[in-house]
Scaffold this active site. Sequence first.
Site, PDB file in Angstrom:
ATOM      1  N   ASP A  99      68.277  56.398 -17.926  1.00 26.52           N
ATOM      2  CA  ASP A  99      68.914  55.360 -18.052  1.00 26.52           C
ATOM      3  C   ASP A  99      70.526  54.814 -18.788  1.00 26.52           C
ATOM      4  OD1 ASP A  99      68.605  52.408 -18.131  1.00 26.52           O
ATOM      5  OD2 ASP A  99      66.226  52.672 -17.973  1.00 26.52           O
ATOM      6  N   ASP A 196      71.100  50.070 -16.193  1.00 31.43           N
ATOM      7  CA  ASP A 196      70.904  48.829 -16.888  1.00 31.43           C
ATOM      8  C   ASP A 196      72.232  47.503 -16.970  1.00 31.43           C
ATOM      9  OD1 ASP A 196      69.109  47.772 -18.950  1.00 31.43           O
ATOM     10  OD2 ASP A 196      70.693  47.621 -20.456  1.00 31.43           O
ATOM     11  N   GLU A 237      71.385  47.984 -11.373  1.00 27.45           N
ATOM     12  CA  GLU A 237      71.000  46.886 -12.367  1.00 27.45           C
ATOM     13  C   GLU A 237      71.416  45.716 -12.035  1.00 27.45           C
ATOM     14  OE1 GLU A 237      67.373  44.199 -14.674  1.00 27.45           O
ATOM     15  OE2 GLU A 237      68.790  45.812 -15.726  1.00 27.45           O
ATOM     16  N   HIS A 308      59.222  47.681 -15.876  1.00 29.92           N
ATOM     17  CA  HIS A 308      58.804  47.217 -16.936  1.00 29.92           C
ATOM     18  C   HIS A 308      59.659  46.356 -17.279  1.00 29.92           C
ATOM     19  CE1 HIS A 308      63.349  48.789 -16.738  1.00 29.92           C
ATOM     20  NE2 HIS A 308      63.279  48.532 -18.140  1.00 29.92           N
ATOM     21  N   ASP A 309      60.189  45.956 -16.472  1.00 35.78           N
ATOM     22  CA  ASP A 309      60.530  43.992 -17.134  1.00 35.78           C
ATOM     23  C   ASP A 309      59.890  42.786 -16.357  1.00 35.78           C
ATOM     24  OD1 ASP A 309      62.743  45.022 -18.294  1.00 35.78           O
ATOM     25  OD2 ASP A 309      63.979  45.051 -16.762  1.00 35.78           O
TER      26      ASP A 309
HETATM   27  C1  GLC Z   1      67.280  45.108 -18.029  1.00 35.11           C
HETATM   28  C2  GLC Z   1      66.257  46.416 -19.373  1.00 35.11           C
HETATM   29  C3  GLC Z   1      65.680  45.721 -19.523  1.00 35.11           C
HETATM   30  C4  GLC Z   1      66.344  44.780 -21.022  1.00 35.11           C
HETATM   31  C5  GLC Z   1      67.422  44.743 -21.016  1.00 35.11           C
HETATM   32  C6  GLC Z   1      68.451  44.785 -22.079  1.00 35.11           C
HETATM   33  O1  GLC Z   1      67.203  43.681 -17.957  1.00 35.11           O
HETATM   34  O2  GLC Z   1      66.037  46.499 -17.373  1.00 35.11           O
HETATM   35  O3  GLC Z   1      64.370  45.940 -20.239  1.00 35.11           O
HETATM   36  O4  GLC Z   1      66.251  44.875 -22.126  1.00 35.11           O
HETATM   37  O5  GLC Z   1      68.270  45.037 -19.355  1.00 35.11           O
HETATM   38  O6  GLC Z   1      69.289  45.815 -21.921  1.00 35.11           O
END
Ligand code: GLC
Length: 533
Positions: A99, A196, A237, A308-309
């Site tokens: 990640d 991320d 993402e 995980h979100d």
């Molecule tokens: C992304 C991650 C999440 C995190 C956020 C801030 O959305 O998937 O888990 O809290 O970024 O880094």
Amino acid sequence: MKKRNDYLDLIVYQIYPRSFYDSNGDGIGDLNGIKQKIPYLKDLGVNAVWICPCYKSPNYDNGYDIADYRDIMDEFGTLDDWKTLAKELHANGIKIIMDLVVNHTSSEHYWFKEARKAKDNPYHDYYIWADKPLTDWTACFGGSAWEYNPATDEYYLHSFAVQQPDLNWENPKVRQECCDIVDFWADLGVDGFRCDVLDFISKDFANNKMNNGPRLHEYIKQLFGREKVKRLFTVGECQSDTESICSICGKDRNELKSVFQFEHIGLGRSDKYTPAPYSASQIKNVLVKWQNFTAEHDLLYILFTDNHDQPYFISRLGNDKELRYECATAYAGMFYLLKGIPFIYQGQEFGSANSRYEDINCFNDVETVNYYHENFGKKPQAKLIDEINYGSRDNTRRPLAWTKEKPAYGFTGATPWLKMPSRADEINLETDKSAYRSIIGFYKKILALRKSSDAVKYGTFKDLTSSDDCFVYERVNDGEKIIIAVNFEKANDLKLPPDLTEKNFELLLCNYDQTDGFSPAFAPYEIRVYRNR
Ligand code: GLC
Ligand code: CA
């Protein structure tokens, strides 16, 4: 340089290390725990893992707040443990995707500790400062996105928690540092990165937007377009409307290999904590739309339901009660036989479902906890508790229930860092594995089929659905044709293609016992997979 098709061989398993497996009895999952479960991963049939952040971190956002990009979080082990893990994963044919969190650091990163001391500190310009808040942005985890820093009498920008200051990508030194981080891990042998909130690295101040700013493409090219790292698999993402996807992942863009497309995740709710009506046909429509779009533009699509979100997909957009087995298997086949790269989130493969807890102390996620405190006393308490149970990220972050043995279900010998799933008595790997109708058993068959079939991996997609209560599609490559027929929640007669007969096709897979695998009568969440003879 790899060909695009090479990436279609990937089957990725997402690991949230804190909750995967505890190898040393401190209640926290760790890298050695992942290593010990390599046989499990192999047996499941995945060939890559995405490991959520395992770098040094004070854990305000469970590792998404990084204090040292080149070292491992104390609770998870050491850099040597990581190297051993990577070596053993590779020896078992499993790729390793890390990640990459470079929109922000932890406020405890050395750069920020320096930066906040004085305006003339050499690291000051690594972050985004202003005398007064420049915008009225709300941080993604609540409150203003600008935090006051007394030492310099300024505000810094944090798109997420206060402890996650945003890096200033306009500063060429910051860009160089981030390239160096990528290279550090590339040199250690990683196969790819999940990036991320990557679209946040360029802010769009002119249009008052936190993401997708004017220099985004330039920055991504600098990170990943370099010869040295071009081989890496990258998935972002990012904002993922049709236009953005093409501009970030287009074949000749030299930016990312793929991004997650989240449209199906947004269904069935009016906001993160509030359900809204939906139908399974909406999920189907989204999938058809993106299958066709990615084919037309030669893009790599990511096939996923959970991460995980998000709360568990079957809990929110399916059935995790009396039809849990049927729904979990039907959705697995429906998603993972499409064209793209499967991503499976830990626990999903044995039908894990949302939890129910009444007390805020049973939650850990910064987003949930902030939301709770912001709304406490402002709405009926029972409603607030319902909301967090429905929407909290902790649903999928609870430790994995490996066995049926209480109290920690094989996750740890100690007290787990976060309460186990509330349904762990009923939903755990051991119970599922030995059940006649085993969800993980079905997952294995799906993944094995993916591996053995070029039609599933590389073939074309065509929607054959003729009504709203089902999804029928075909995948074709050379002479091989696979037909997938999924019925939604109610028993139903499906209109199958006329040539789908026993003479022409063989039934490969089904989640119900079959007497006649070619009858139009489908049970709730029945899935059948056929191959031409
Ligand atoms: C992304 C991650 C999440 C995190 C956020 C801030 O959305 O998937 O888990 O809290 O970024 O880094
Ligand atoms: Ca541990």
